[in-house]
Design an enzyme around this catalytic site. Structure first.
Site, mmCIF file in Angstrom:
data_model
loop_
_atom_site.group_PDB
_atom_site.id
_atom_site.type_symbol
_atom_site.label_atom_id
_atom_site.label_comp_id
_atom_site.label_asym_id
_atom_site.label_seq_id
_atom_site.Cartn_x
_atom_site.Cartn_y
_atom_site.Cartn_z
ATOM 1 N N THR A 149 0.655 -1.286 -0.436
ATOM 2 C CA THR A 149 -0.146 0.047 0.152
ATOM 3 C C THR A 149 0.479 1.533 0.235
ATOM 4 O O THR A 149 2.267 1.285 0.713
ATOM 5 C CB THR A 149 -0.828 -0.090 1.070
ATOM 6 O OG1 THR A 149 -1.162 -0.532 0.987
ATOM 7 C CG2 THR A 149 -1.736 1.465 1.398
ATOM 8 N N ARG A 177 -13.325 -8.435 0.428
ATOM 9 C CA ARG A 177 -12.488 -8.343 0.990
ATOM 10 C C ARG A 177 -12.063 -7.172 1.494
ATOM 11 O O ARG A 177 -11.656 -6.129 0.391
ATOM 12 C CB ARG A 177 -11.694 -9.490 1.042
ATOM 13 C CG ARG A 177 -10.450 -9.233 2.378
ATOM 14 C CD ARG A 177 -9.609 -8.584 1.281
ATOM 15 N NE ARG A 177 -8.113 -8.537 2.475
ATOM 16 C CZ ARG A 177 -7.133 -7.531 2.263
ATOM 17 N NH1 ARG A 177 -7.033 -6.915 1.134
ATOM 18 N NH2 ARG A 177 -6.089 -8.123 3.617
ATOM 19 N N VAL A 178 -11.384 -6.247 2.591
ATOM 20 C CA VAL A 178 -11.581 -5.128 2.561
ATOM 21 C C VAL A 178 -10.011 -4.898 3.958
ATOM 22 O O VAL A 178 -10.619 -5.977 5.013
ATOM 23 C CB VAL A 178 -12.062 -4.325 3.598
ATOM 24 C CG1 VAL A 178 -11.653 -2.884 3.549
ATOM 25 C CG2 VAL A 178 -13.626 -3.852 2.383
ATOM 26 N N GLY A 179 -8.980 -4.843 3.565
ATOM 27 C CA GLY A 179 -7.669 -4.989 4.518
ATOM 28 C C GLY A 179 -7.796 -3.483 5.422
ATOM 29 O O GLY A 179 -8.628 -3.170 5.945
ATOM 30 N N ASP A 180 -6.826 -2.901 6.019
ATOM 31 C CA ASP A 180 -6.705 -2.092 7.472
ATOM 32 C C ASP A 180 -6.590 -0.649 6.607
ATOM 33 O O ASP A 180 -6.851 0.280 7.339
ATOM 34 C CB ASP A 180 -5.697 -2.949 7.856
ATOM 35 C CG ASP A 180 -4.198 -2.045 6.809
ATOM 36 O OD1 ASP A 180 -3.915 -3.151 6.183
ATOM 37 O OD2 ASP A 180 -3.444 -1.114 7.204
ATOM 38 N N THR A 200 2.128 -0.807 6.534
ATOM 39 C CA THR A 200 1.748 -1.691 4.727
ATOM 40 C C THR A 200 1.659 -2.910 5.992
ATOM 41 O O THR A 200 2.277 -3.227 6.190
ATOM 42 C CB THR A 200 2.179 -0.849 4.026
ATOM 43 O OG1 THR A 200 2.304 -1.785 2.712
ATOM 44 C CG2 THR A 200 3.353 -1.153 4.998
ATOM 45 N N GLY A 201 1.492 -3.937 4.949
ATOM 46 C CA GLY A 201 1.707 -5.705 5.156
ATOM 47 C C GLY A 201 -0.108 -5.877 5.502
ATOM 48 O O GLY A 201 -1.049 -5.128 4.430
ATOM 49 N N GLY A 203 -3.319 -7.180 6.102
ATOM 50 C CA GLY A 203 -4.391 -6.469 6.921
ATOM 51 C C GLY A 203 -5.329 -6.966 7.938
ATOM 52 O O GLY A 203 -5.344 -6.562 9.069
HETATM 53 N N1 ASP Z 1 -1.875 -3.621 3.596
HETATM 54 C C1 ASP Z 1 -2.802 -3.960 2.716
HETATM 55 C C2 ASP Z 1 -4.196 -4.665 2.534
HETATM 56 O O1 ASP Z 1 -4.198 -5.407 4.017
HETATM 57 C C3 ASP Z 1 -1.234 -4.030 1.473
HETATM 58 C C4 ASP Z 1 -0.575 -3.678 1.431
HETATM 59 O O2 ASP Z 1 -0.016 -3.236 2.390
HETATM 60 O O3 ASP Z 1 0.372 -4.460 1.432
HETATM 61 O O4 ASP Z 1 -5.300 -4.423 2.135
#
Ligand code: ASP
Length: 304
Positions: A149, A177-180, A200-201, A203
């Site tokens: 992200t 699906r929704v992440g953070d 980022t990572g 979520g």
């Molecule tokens: N955080 C984002 C998500 O989970 C993806 C990412 O930043 O790697 O959608």
């Protein structure tokens, strides 16, 4: 004092433009928007905006958020399709007293009502990747590389602070699906009195620790940005290990109201762009909490 920090090497050229705006006296809001728009518009970045990789149904579904640290107002969009610059829509929604976080069709309708351009966000490359991945039927979303992200935090000369995020989330994610990234307190948080943070990572993991709010709370209690990122990450990682899980894939950034920046990561290397006062450059953090080091683009070859 002005300063800006943004995740991953991919934001460096946008961050230079955003930082240039700050140096010319523009607002943190304009700097964040400009930096993220540059990443969203680049089809070569397959985890953000145009060219983002699709969900398991073959739809490119985007999430974005924008938070103003002076008013504590936020705007966000989740699972939106066909909006050329989700960050501009998130910014337009920020400031509304109600209806500031919109999903799906309603978010797309809002883009039209604001006069923001729509576009088919699918590229041939992204759809080829999807066609090749479909037979594999990804059962479980894992922390593979490349779902990064773009998160940007900025401080302007007037003391304004803003946080922004934009992502296409995980490749082959379940529809809906929704992440953070559009979730306040998890993917981002900004309070101009204490600082801003973003993540980022994976979520699903970041949300378990409400990591961005945690970092800003630690800064409120006096922690420096790097210390706050490290402490927030350490807390969640320790709990995950206790539960028999691995430490996961999480990278964090933070900015203080006096222009200091920090980062922490579980990765062996996490590149980010950052600058304060007169210069912006590429830096890297590592999973051993070593001092942040300045790096070149060549050294970060192969990193996102
Ligand atoms: N955080 C984002 C998500 O989970 C993806 C990412 O930043 O790697 O959608």
């Amino acid at each position: 004092m002005h300063a800006l920090i943004g995740t991953w090497k991919m934001c460096l050229s946008g961050a230079k433009e955003g930082f240039g705006l700050l140096a010319a006296g523009s607002s943190a809001a304009d700097a964040v928007e400009r930096t993220i728009v540059r990443v969203e518009d680049e089809p070569g970045y397959t985890s953000v905006g145009y060219g983002g990789l699709p969900d398991s149904d073959g739809h490119v579904m985007l999430d974005a958020a924008f938070m103003d640290g002076g008013s504590l107002r936020m705007g966000g969009v989740m699972s939106v399709e066909n909006v050329r610059n989700p960050i501009r829509l998130a910014r337009a929604l920020c400031g509304r007293e109600t209806n500031c976080l919109l999903a799906g069709r309603g978010a797309e309708q809002a883009a039209v009502s604001f006069g923001l351009p729509l576009r088919d966000m699918r590229t041939e490359y992204a759809m080829d990747k999807w066609k090749a991945a479909v037979p594999e039927k990804h059962e479980r979303l894992s922390a593979y590389r490349g779902h990064d992200t773009v998160c940007v935090l900025a401080l302007d000369d007037a003391g304004g602070m803003v946080a922004g995020t934009s992502t296409s989330g995980l490749f082959m994610k379940a529809p809906g699906r929704v992440g953070d990234s559009p979730v306040i307190g998890s993917g981002f948080y900004c309070d101009a009195r204490y600082g801003a943070a973003a993540a980022t990572g994976l979520g699903e993991d970041i949300m378990r620790g409400c990591l961005s709010y945690e970092i800003v709370s630690l800064m409120r209690r006096g922690a420096a940005p790097k210390e706050a990122c490290e402490e927030a990450l350490r807390g969640l990682v320790a709990r995950k290990l206790q539960l028999g899980e691995d430490e996961g894939s999480i990278s964090l950034i933070a900015l203080s109201p006096d222009g200091r920046f920090g980062a922490a990561t579980t990765l062996s290397v996490f590149p980010f762009a950052a600058g304060a006062a007169d210069e912006i450059a590429l830096y890297a953090a590592d999973g051993r909490c070593s001092p942040l080091r300045r790096v070149t683009e060549q050294e970060m070859e192969g990193e996102p």
